[in-house]
Design an enzyme around this catalytic site. Sequence first.
Site, PDB file in Angstrom:
ATOM      1  CD  GLU A   1      -5.818   4.550  -1.050  1.00 50.28           C
ATOM      2  OE1 GLU A   1      -5.945   4.937   0.117  1.00 50.28           O
ATOM      3  OE2 GLU A   1      -6.719   3.969  -1.682  1.00 50.28           O
TER       4      GLU A   1
ATOM      5  CE1 TYR B   1      -3.699   2.572   0.955  1.00 55.53           C
ATOM      6  CE2 TYR B   1      -1.823   3.637   2.021  1.00 55.53           C
ATOM      7  CZ  TYR B   1      -3.108   3.692   1.521  1.00 55.53           C
ATOM      8  OH  TYR B   1      -3.803   4.871   1.583  1.00 55.53           O
TER       9      TYR B   1
END
Length: 374
Positions: free
Chosen positions: A185, A100
């Site tokens: 993101e 992530y």
Amino acid sequence: MKLYEYMAKGVLRENGVPVPPGRLARTPEEAEAAARSLGPCVVKAQVLVGGRGKAGGVKPAQTPEEARSRAGEILGMNLKGCVVETVYVESMLGIDRELYLGITMDNAAKRPLLIASASGGMEIEEVPERAIVRQPVPVEWGLMPYATRWVAHRLGLSGDLARQFGEIALKLYEIFRRYDAELVEINPLAVAGDRLVAADARLNVDDDALYRHPDLPRTSEATELEKRVRELGLAYVELDGDIAVMANGAGITMATLDVLQRYGGRPMNFLDAGGGAAAGPMAEALKVLVSTRPKAIFVNIFGGITRCDDVAQAVITARREVGISMPMVVRLVGTNEEKGVEMLRGEGIQAYRSMEEAAARAVELARAGEGVEG
Ligand code: GDP
Ligand code: MN
């Protein structure tokens, strides 16, 4: 403003972040054609909500025929209130691990914050705090290469993967700054063999900075009805209760929602007619509220620039033109109050002066109407 995944990936690609090749499709046939040129692929719902994978909005396909079937299943699907109108067909990655990587604004600290984890993917919400790396970015200097190396090290990356991670993080920070992003993101940032690739992407841009980005595509999360009312120049938002609300001005509108809740009512939507709306648009707006078939309508007006007689006229016009079959409670005070109250009385509608009293009455009427066809 949120960008769709394919748009966010377009920005990433232009700025040198590795993303898989992909094509947009609006029909199963287009998805099949896309898969023919891409090979084994993943068919992904393009909606502005997260968690598509778990909700069945991301499906693999080995062949073009399979891509057509999967697209047929996903198109038209309702994902958390959003109907899927397009899918993104993307070349399948052999994913070994999912990381992530995101950059957001830490509002409390008033600076950007890089967040990373070695365990990304669909279970990101379940990742324990100790497995999350947070690297504040001093905005005067920006993200420094040594900081990205430190983050890569803490994720357990080494060698060329660590180098690629650092490059991607620096590019992501450039994007964050260049586009006045609130969030950029990549989840998952996929380890595919010896390469890091953005398998998913999000880019949310600060609405107040949009004028600086005429190059970016525009998206809207508004429902059809929200768009229609906004075209009348009025603010309208859908909620999930059963009392429709019309008020004038952001402050009184929020107070109206609060007072309804306080008496045990649940607002279904609210319409902020703003200051000085004319009778015509207000009548149109009321008609929209009627069409949402609430259990009751609560009109709460404190007339300043807005004139109470215009509000009364709007109520009367809407009643004449579409009929108002559900109970309606009107609270009316301020400019031209006597005239407005008089006009309503002529129609058999009693206006309230007290907001609390009126709200309590609206809640009571909505309850009484429960289970009754409106
Ligand atoms: P989200 O659930 O809305 O975040 O959608 P994602 O784009 O992140 O997709 C959900 C999951 O599907 C990812 O976490 C991956 O595990 C998987 N996925 C997405 N793209 C690919 C791909 O190209 N190849 C493979 N094997 N899995 C993928
Ligand atoms: Mn994702």
